[in-house]
Design a protein around this motif. Structure first.
Motif, short mmCIF file in Angstrom:
data_model
loop_
_atom_site.label_atom_id
_atom_site.label_comp_id
_atom_site.label_asym_id
_atom_site.label_seq_id
_atom_site.Cartn_x
_atom_site.Cartn_y
_atom_site.Cartn_z
N GLN A 175 8.63 2.25 -4.39
CA GLN A 175 8.02 2.35 -3.07
C GLN A 175 9.03 2.82 -2.03
O GLN A 175 9.12 2.28 -0.93
CB GLN A 175 7.43 0.99 -2.65
CG GLN A 175 6.30 0.51 -3.53
CD GLN A 175 5.09 1.41 -3.46
OE1 GLN A 175 4.72 1.89 -2.39
NE2 GLN A 175 4.45 1.66 -4.60
N ALA B 129 11.61 0.25 -0.51
CA ALA B 129 11.12 -0.71 0.47
C ALA B 129 11.75 -2.07 0.21
O ALA B 129 11.89 -2.50 -0.95
CB ALA B 129 9.61 -0.82 0.40
N THR C 181 12.01 -6.26 0.76
CA THR C 181 11.42 -7.55 1.12
C THR C 181 12.50 -8.61 0.96
O THR C 181 13.36 -8.51 0.09
CB THR C 181 10.21 -7.90 0.24
OG1 THR C 181 10.62 -7.89 -1.14
CG2 THR C 181 9.08 -6.91 0.42
N ASP D 297 8.67 -8.41 4.96
CA ASP D 297 8.34 -7.18 4.24
C ASP D 297 8.46 -6.06 5.26
O ASP D 297 7.58 -5.88 6.11
CB ASP D 297 6.92 -7.26 3.67
CG ASP D 297 6.50 -6.01 2.90
OD1 ASP D 297 7.09 -4.94 3.14
OD2 ASP D 297 5.57 -6.10 2.09
N LYS E 151 8.39 -2.75 5.11
CA LYS E 151 7.49 -1.61 5.05
C LYS E 151 6.11 -1.93 5.61
O LYS E 151 5.51 -1.13 6.34
CB LYS E 151 7.36 -1.13 3.60
CG LYS E 151 6.42 0.05 3.43
CD LYS E 151 6.31 0.48 1.98
CE LYS E 151 5.34 1.65 1.81
NZ LYS E 151 5.21 2.07 0.39
N ASN E 152 5.59 -3.12 5.27
CA ASN E 152 4.22 -3.47 5.65
C ASN E 152 4.11 -4.30 6.92
O ASN E 152 3.03 -4.75 7.28
CB ASN E 152 3.54 -4.21 4.49
CG ASN E 152 3.38 -3.33 3.27
OD1 ASN E 152 2.91 -2.20 3.37
ND2 ASN E 152 3.79 -3.83 2.12
N LEU F 294 5.35 -7.36 7.74
CA LEU F 294 5.11 -8.79 7.55
C LEU F 294 6.39 -9.55 7.80
O LEU F 294 7.44 -9.25 7.22
CB LEU F 294 4.61 -9.08 6.12
CG LEU F 294 3.43 -8.26 5.62
CD1 LEU F 294 3.09 -8.66 4.19
CD2 LEU F 294 2.23 -8.46 6.52
N HIS G 263 -6.33 -12.01 10.19
CA HIS G 263 -6.07 -10.67 9.68
C HIS G 263 -6.07 -9.71 10.86
O HIS G 263 -7.13 -9.40 11.43
CB HIS G 263 -7.14 -10.28 8.65
CG HIS G 263 -7.09 -11.12 7.41
ND1 HIS G 263 -6.65 -10.65 6.19
CD2 HIS G 263 -7.39 -12.44 7.22
CE1 HIS G 263 -6.70 -11.63 5.30
NE2 HIS G 263 -7.14 -12.71 5.90
N GLY H 7 -3.02 -4.73 10.43
CA GLY H 7 -2.54 -5.13 9.12
C GLY H 7 -1.21 -5.84 9.11
O GLY H 7 -0.69 -6.20 8.04
N LYS H 8 -0.64 -6.10 10.27
CA LYS H 8 0.68 -6.73 10.33
C LYS H 8 0.60 -8.23 10.54
O LYS H 8 -0.38 -8.74 11.09
CB LYS H 8 1.52 -6.10 11.45
CG LYS H 8 1.81 -4.62 11.24
CD LYS H 8 2.66 -4.05 12.36
CE LYS H 8 2.97 -2.57 12.10
NZ LYS H 8 3.80 -1.99 13.18
#
Length: 339
Positions: A175, A178, A180, A220, A222-223, A225, A332, A336-337
C-alpha cells in the motif's frame, strides 16, 4: 541447535502487539517434529525458498540456510545473513508446494543497511511524530511476507518498541509503504480527562461503573485514523476517543447474548425495533455520547445493526442484543476519518 531461538526471544512482543498479522504471530510447536538437513530438500524446494528470501533482502545480500524442521504439513527452514545482521525463517507448504511465509529478523543496528534512506527517514519521522512527549524507540525490526494470509498487511516491515511501552510500527509495502502505529500506555501516562471520559462513556451505555485497565493509541496515517483505545481488565468493553479531537468515536460493551451463528440468525431474523422505535431509543444516548441530534435521520436495519444517517453528515451505527438493549455505538464521519 539454533532452531527457533530468535522466536522465543521476541514471543512476548508478539503477544502484546494488537495488529500483528496471523502468519508472523504463528510460533511452530516443537512436539512431533523431525529435524532434517537442508540438503535433503529437493532442488526445486530450495530454489523457491531462496527466491522468497532474496526478494526480501535484495540480490546483493548473501545468506545461508542452516536448519530444517519437518512439521508434518510444512517445513520450517531457518538460516541467517552471512554478514550477521539478521536471522531468517521460511515456511514451506508441502501440500501446496509453495512458500507460505518468509520472515527476516534484523538487528536494529542494521537499519541503515537493510532499508533505503527515504523509507528509513519516513519510519523515524512517523515514530517521532506519533508522540512528541515519548517518541517511540525500537529494539528490533522484521521484513515479512505471507502472501496467502487473509488479513493485512501481508507484505510489510514491522518495528518492535523497546522499554515499558509495548509498541509496533507497520509499513505496508503493498500500500505504498503506508504506516500504522500502535502503542500501549501505562494509565499514569494518560491524560486523566481522557480516562474519565472513557469511564463515563461506559456508564452511559451499560449503566455500570467499568474501570479502565488498558490504554493504547493507534494511528493509520494513510486512512486518517488516530485514536485512543481504553479497555477494562477483561477487554470485553472498549471506548475509542479521537487522539486529535478528544471526542468519543465508539463504545462497545459486553452486551452480546446469543449462543452461536444459528442463534444470532434466528434472533434477528426480524428487526427488534421499527425505525421510529429505534430512533427514539438511541436519540438520548447519541446526544450524550457524540453530542449529535439524530432527529429525522434515516434508519437502515441489517440483522442487529441499526445505521442512522443523513446526507452530508456523520452517521451512527448501533447494535442491539436479544434483550433489545443497544450495547454498541460508533460514529462514522462523512470523510471516513477517525481523529
Amino acid at each position: 541447535m539454533r532452531k527457533f531461538r530468535w522466536i522465543s526471544a521476541v514471543a512476548v512482543l508478539i503477544l502484546v502487539a494488537t495488529a500483528l498479522p496471523v502468519q508472523a504471530a504463528t510460533i511452530p510447536a516443537a512436539t512431533g517434529t523431525t529435524d532434517k538437513q537442508v540438503g535433503s530438500l529437493t532442488p526445486t524446494v530450495v530454489s523457491r525458498l531462496e527466491k522468497a528470501v532474496q526478494e526480501l533482502i535484495g540480490s546483493k545480500a548473501a545468506f545461508q540456510f542452516d536448519d530444517v524442521t519437518d512439521m508434518g504439513k510444512t517445513w520450517i527452514v531457518e538460516g541467517e545473513l552471512e554478514d550477521g545482521t539478521a536471522t531468517l525463517q521460511t515456511e514451506y507448504n508441502k501440500e501446496k508446494n509453495r512458500v507460505d511465509s518468509t520472515t527476516i529478523r534484523y538487528k536494529i543496528s542494521s537499519l541503515g543497511k537493510a532499508m533505503n534512506a527515504p523509507l528509513k527517514a519516513k519510519v523515524l519521522n512517523s515514530a517521532k511524530a506519533f508522540d512528541s512527549k515519548r517518541p517511540l524507540q525500537f529494539e528490533a525490526f522484521w521484513r515479512v511476507k505471507s502472501p496467502y494470509q487473509s488479513n493485512k498487511p501481508s507484505n510489510y516491515w514491522v518495528f518492535w518498541g523497546a522499554g515499558e511501552k509495548a509498541s509496533s510500527l507497520y509499513v505496508d509495502v503493498d500500500q505504498g509503504n503506508a504506516i500504522t502505529v500502535n502503542a500501549d500506555y501505562a494509565l499514569r501516562q494518560v491524560d486523566p480527562v481522557l480516562l474519565n471520559r472513557a469511564m463515563n462513556t461506559f456508564k452511559r451505555v451499560s449503566g455500570q461503573r467499568i474501570t479502565v485497565q488498558h490504554a493504547s493509541r493507534y494511528k493509520d496515517e494513510k486512512n486518517g485514523l488516530s485514536y485512543w483505545s481504553f479497555e477494562d481488565a477483561s477487554e470485553a468493553n472498549e471506548v475509542k476517543i479521537g487522539a486529535v479531537t478528544g471526542k468519543v468515536l465508539a463504545v462497545s460493551t459486553s452486551g452480546m447474548d446469543w449462543n452461536d451463528d444459528a442463534d444470532f440468525k434466528k434472533s434477528f431474523a426480524s428487526p427488534k425495533y421499527t425505525a421510529a422505535e429505534a430512533l427514539k431509543l438511541v436519540k438520548p444516548k447519541v446526544q450524550l455520547l457524540f453530542n449529535m441530534n439524530v432527529s429525522g435521520y434515516k434508519v437502515n436495519v441489517q440483522g442487529n445493526q441499526y445505521t442512522f444517517s443523513q446526507k452530508g453528515t456523520d452517521s451512527i451505527v448501533a447494535k442491539v442484543n436479544k434483550k433489545g438493549t443497544f450495547y454498541e455505538f460508533s460514529l462514522h464521519s462523512s470523510d471516513g476519518k477517525m481523529l
